[in-house]
Motif scaffolding. Structure first.
Motif, PDB file in Angstrom:
ATOM      1  N   ASP A  98       0.679  -1.380   0.005  1.00  0.00           N
ATOM      2  CA  ASP A  98      -0.143   0.066  -0.014  1.00  0.00           C
ATOM      3  C   ASP A  98       0.614   1.148   0.002  1.00  0.00           C
ATOM      4  O   ASP A  98       0.542   2.354  -0.781  1.00  0.00           O
ATOM      5  N   CYS A  99       1.951   1.081   0.819  1.00  0.00           N
ATOM      6  CA  CYS A  99       2.797   2.564   0.817  1.00  0.00           C
ATOM      7  C   CYS A  99       3.395   2.584  -0.745  1.00  0.00           C
ATOM      8  O   CYS A  99       3.521   3.794  -0.971  1.00  0.00           O
ATOM      9  N   GLN A 100       3.761   1.611  -1.374  1.00  0.00           N
ATOM     10  CA  GLN A 100       4.596   1.591  -2.780  1.00  0.00           C
ATOM     11  C   GLN A 100       3.475   2.341  -3.647  1.00  0.00           C
ATOM     12  O   GLN A 100       3.805   3.225  -4.492  1.00  0.00           O
ATOM     13  N   HIS A 101       2.065   1.716  -3.471  1.00  0.00           N
ATOM     14  CA  HIS A 101       1.159   2.207  -4.387  1.00  0.00           C
ATOM     15  C   HIS A 101       1.039   3.849  -4.156  1.00  0.00           C
ATOM     16  O   HIS A 101       0.931   4.642  -4.852  1.00  0.00           O
ATOM     17  N   ARG A 102       0.911   4.333  -2.767  1.00  0.00           N
ATOM     18  CA  ARG A 102       0.714   5.771  -2.530  1.00  0.00           C
ATOM     19  C   ARG A 102       2.097   6.463  -2.986  1.00  0.00           C
ATOM     20  O   ARG A 102       1.639   7.582  -3.588  1.00  0.00           O
ATOM     21  N   GLN A 103       3.049   6.086  -2.971  1.00  0.00           N
ATOM     22  CA  GLN A 103       4.170   6.661  -3.525  1.00  0.00           C
ATOM     23  C   GLN A 103       4.206   6.530  -4.961  1.00  0.00           C
ATOM     24  O   GLN A 103       4.626   7.870  -5.586  1.00  0.00           O
ATOM     25  N   LEU A 104       3.511   5.622  -5.677  1.00  0.00           N
ATOM     26  CA  LEU A 104       3.238   5.947  -7.193  1.00  0.00           C
ATOM     27  C   LEU A 104       2.093   6.971  -7.345  1.00  0.00           C
ATOM     28  O   LEU A 104       2.571   7.769  -8.383  1.00  0.00           O
ATOM     29  N   LEU A 105       1.280   6.848  -6.657  1.00  0.00           N
ATOM     30  CA  LEU A 105       0.105   8.214  -6.788  1.00  0.00           C
ATOM     31  C   LEU A 105       0.991   9.384  -6.665  1.00  0.00           C
ATOM     32  O   LEU A 105       0.458  10.469  -7.290  1.00  0.00           O
ATOM     33  N   VAL A 106       1.615   9.545  -5.738  1.00  0.00           N
ATOM     34  CA  VAL A 106       2.555  10.620  -5.495  1.00  0.00           C
ATOM     35  C   VAL A 106       3.088  11.454  -6.638  1.00  0.00           C
ATOM     36  O   VAL A 106       2.977  12.532  -7.313  1.00  0.00           O
ATOM     37  N   LYS A 107       4.037  10.323  -7.215  1.00  0.00           N
ATOM     38  CA  LYS A 107       4.807  10.684  -8.637  1.00  0.00           C
ATOM     39  C   LYS A 107       3.754  10.864  -9.813  1.00  0.00           C
ATOM     40  O   LYS A 107       3.917  11.894 -10.316  1.00  0.00           O
ATOM     41  N   LEU A 108       2.607  10.258  -9.905  1.00  0.00           N
ATOM     42  CA  LEU A 108       1.819  10.533 -10.773  1.00  0.00           C
ATOM     43  C   LEU A 108       1.031  11.900 -10.565  1.00  0.00           C
ATOM     44  O   LEU A 108       0.961  12.506 -11.658  1.00  0.00           O
ATOM     45  N   ASN A 109       0.723  12.229  -9.556  1.00  0.00           N
ATOM     46  CA  ASN A 109       0.449  13.850  -9.125  1.00  0.00           C
ATOM     47  C   ASN A 109       1.332  14.632  -9.819  1.00  0.00           C
ATOM     48  O   ASN A 109       0.878  15.676 -10.034  1.00  0.00           O
ATOM     49  N   GLU A 110       2.603  14.298  -9.112  1.00  0.00           N
ATOM     50  CA  GLU A 110       3.493  15.339  -9.597  1.00  0.00           C
ATOM     51  C   GLU A 110       3.744  15.480 -11.235  1.00  0.00           C
ATOM     52  O   GLU A 110       3.847  16.647 -11.536  1.00  0.00           O
ATOM     53  N   PHE A 111       3.365  14.586 -11.795  1.00  0.00           N
ATOM     54  CA  PHE A 111       3.462  14.411 -13.195  1.00  0.00           C
ATOM     55  C   PHE A 111       2.322  15.208 -13.804  1.00  0.00           C
ATOM     56  O   PHE A 111       2.375  16.228 -14.565  1.00  0.00           O
ATOM     57  N   PHE A 112       1.218  14.788 -13.386  1.00  0.00           N
ATOM     58  CA  PHE A 112       0.061  15.711 -13.663  1.00  0.00           C
ATOM     59  C   PHE A 112       0.073  17.264 -13.585  1.00  0.00           C
ATOM     60  O   PHE A 112      -0.403  18.164 -14.276  1.00  0.00           O
ATOM     61  N   GLU A 113       0.528  17.604 -12.451  1.00  0.00           N
ATOM     62  CA  GLU A 113       0.934  19.049 -11.832  1.00  0.00           C
ATOM     63  C   GLU A 113       1.624  19.707 -12.953  1.00  0.00           C
ATOM     64  O   GLU A 113       1.559  20.672 -13.566  1.00  0.00           O
ATOM     65  N   ALA A 114       2.815  19.047 -13.396  1.00  0.00           N
ATOM     66  CA  ALA A 114       3.814  19.552 -14.207  1.00  0.00           C
ATOM     67  C   ALA A 114       3.095  19.593 -15.612  1.00  0.00           C
ATOM     68  O   ALA A 114       3.446  20.675 -16.449  1.00  0.00           O
ATOM     69  N   CYS A 115       2.456  18.662 -16.068  1.00  0.00           N
ATOM     70  CA  CYS A 115       1.681  18.729 -17.369  1.00  0.00           C
ATOM     71  C   CYS A 115       0.635  19.969 -17.317  1.00  0.00           C
ATOM     72  O   CYS A 115       0.775  20.592 -18.227  1.00  0.00           O
ATOM     73  N   THR A 116       0.021  20.204 -16.185  1.00  0.00           N
ATOM     74  CA  THR A 116      -1.039  21.152 -16.030  1.00  0.00           C
ATOM     75  C   THR A 116      -0.194  22.645 -16.006  1.00  0.00           C
ATOM     76  O   THR A 116      -0.662  23.654 -16.782  1.00  0.00           O
ATOM     77  N   ASN A 117       1.036  22.664 -15.864  1.00  0.00           N
ATOM     78  CA  ASN A 117       1.705  23.676 -15.610  1.00  0.00           C
ATOM     79  C   ASN A 117       2.626  23.887 -16.953  1.00  0.00           C
ATOM     80  O   ASN A 117       3.610  24.708 -16.991  1.00  0.00           O
ATOM     81  N   GLN A 118       2.299  23.432 -18.095  1.00  0.00           N
ATOM     82  CA  GLN A 118       3.014  23.117 -19.212  1.00  0.00           C
ATOM     83  C   GLN A 118       4.443  22.760 -19.069  1.00  0.00           C
ATOM     84  O   GLN A 118       5.269  23.116 -19.957  1.00  0.00           O
ATOM     85  N   GLN A 119       4.772  21.881 -17.949  1.00  0.00           N
ATOM     86  CA  GLN A 119       6.095  21.371 -17.848  1.00  0.00           C
ATOM     87  C   GLN A 119       6.176  19.919 -17.823  1.00  0.00           C
ATOM     88  O   GLN A 119       7.152  19.352 -17.246  1.00  0.00           O
ATOM     89  N   GLY A 120       5.342  19.151 -18.634  1.00  0.00           N
ATOM     90  CA  GLY A 120       5.417  17.942 -18.752  1.00  0.00           C
ATOM     91  C   GLY A 120       6.525  17.290 -19.409  1.00  0.00           C
ATOM     92  O   GLY A 120       6.899  16.132 -19.212  1.00  0.00           O
ATOM     93  N   LYS A 121       6.892  18.148 -20.324  1.00  0.00           N
ATOM     94  CA  LYS A 121       8.232  17.604 -20.995  1.00  0.00           C
ATOM     95  C   LYS A 121       9.421  17.540 -20.260  1.00  0.00           C
ATOM     96  O   LYS A 121      10.256  16.634 -20.414  1.00  0.00           O
ATOM     97  N   GLU A 122       9.444  18.624 -19.498  1.00  0.00           N
ATOM     98  CA  GLU A 122      10.621  18.607 -18.284  1.00  0.00           C
ATOM     99  C   GLU A 122      10.676  17.283 -17.296  1.00  0.00           C
ATOM    100  O   GLU A 122      11.623  17.095 -16.964  1.00  0.00           O
ATOM    101  N   LYS A 123       9.542  17.059 -16.913  1.00  0.00           N
ATOM    102  CA  LYS A 123       9.333  16.068 -15.721  1.00  0.00           C
ATOM    103  C   LYS A 123       9.164  14.605 -16.251  1.00  0.00           C
ATOM    104  O   LYS A 123       9.239  13.748 -15.502  1.00  0.00           O
ATOM    105  N   ILE A 124       9.057  14.383 -17.839  1.00  0.00           N
ATOM    106  CA  ILE A 124       8.843  13.022 -18.188  1.00  0.00           C
ATOM    107  C   ILE A 124       9.831  12.137 -18.008  1.00  0.00           C
ATOM    108  O   ILE A 124       9.742  11.122 -17.468  1.00  0.00           O
ATOM    109  N   GLU A 125      11.052  12.530 -18.270  1.00  0.00           N
ATOM    110  CA  GLU A 125      12.347  11.849 -18.012  1.00  0.00           C
ATOM    111  C   GLU A 125      12.579  11.420 -16.415  1.00  0.00           C
ATOM    112  O   GLU A 125      12.649  10.286 -16.320  1.00  0.00           O
ATOM    113  N   GLU A 126      12.339  12.223 -15.548  1.00  0.00           N
ATOM    114  CA  GLU A 126      12.362  12.093 -14.328  1.00  0.00           C
ATOM    115  C   GLU A 126      11.324  10.835 -13.880  1.00  0.00           C
ATOM    116  O   GLU A 126      11.691  10.092 -12.985  1.00  0.00           O
TER     117      GLU A 126
END
Length: 137
Positions: free
Chosen positions: A16-44
């Motif tokens: 469950d902790c690992q799944h929550r960790q994945l969700l955190v990263k997913l949301n960070e990526f979503f936020e980057a995409c929303t802020n037009q920074q998805g390209k910068e965040k995709i490799e990370e």
């Protein structure tokens, strides 16, 4: 942004902790995409996914072996397909560069994984454990 729901828990704290960790990263990526920074965040994000899948899938598959999970072979196959998707996307980015299409594909892949695999397939692991009286973990 996707919020964690208790219904996503399978009842094994490590998983469950690992799944929550994945969700955190997913949301960070979503936020980057929303802020037009998805390209910068995709490799990370892809780097994280490669490391995450090695550890998480190994942990999950060992757990499934320990509880004699009846759908282990199918679950392993699904894990392998996800890894292939991530590696294919990484290879595409290396050869063609980051594009809007690649960020959309990663977004969809992660959302689908969370909503379908974790919330449906992984829930079966928790149900299997519960049916055995939590003796397997």
């Amino acid at each position: 942004m996707i919020n964690w729901k208790d219904s996503y828990d399978i009842g094994v704290e490590k998983i469950d902790c690992q799944h929550r960790q994945l969700l955190v990263k997913l949301n960070e990526f979503f936020e980057a995409c929303t802020n037009q920074q998805g390209k910068e965040k995709i490799e990370e994000t892809l780097k994280f996914l490669k490391e995450y899948t090695l550890e998480h899938f190994s942990d999950e598959e060992h757990l499934m072996q320990d509880i004699d999970f009846p759908e282990l072979a199918e679950h392993r196959k699904t894990h392998a397909e996800f890894v292939k998707t991530v590696l294919d996307l990484e290879e595409s980015i290396k050869s063609k560069g980051v594009s809007v299409l690649s960020t959309i594909k990663l977004n969809r892949t992660l959302t689908d994984w969370l909503l379908n695999h974790i919330n449906k397939c992984d829930k079966l692991i928790g149900q299997c454990i519960a049916s055995k009286g939590n003796q397997a973990v």
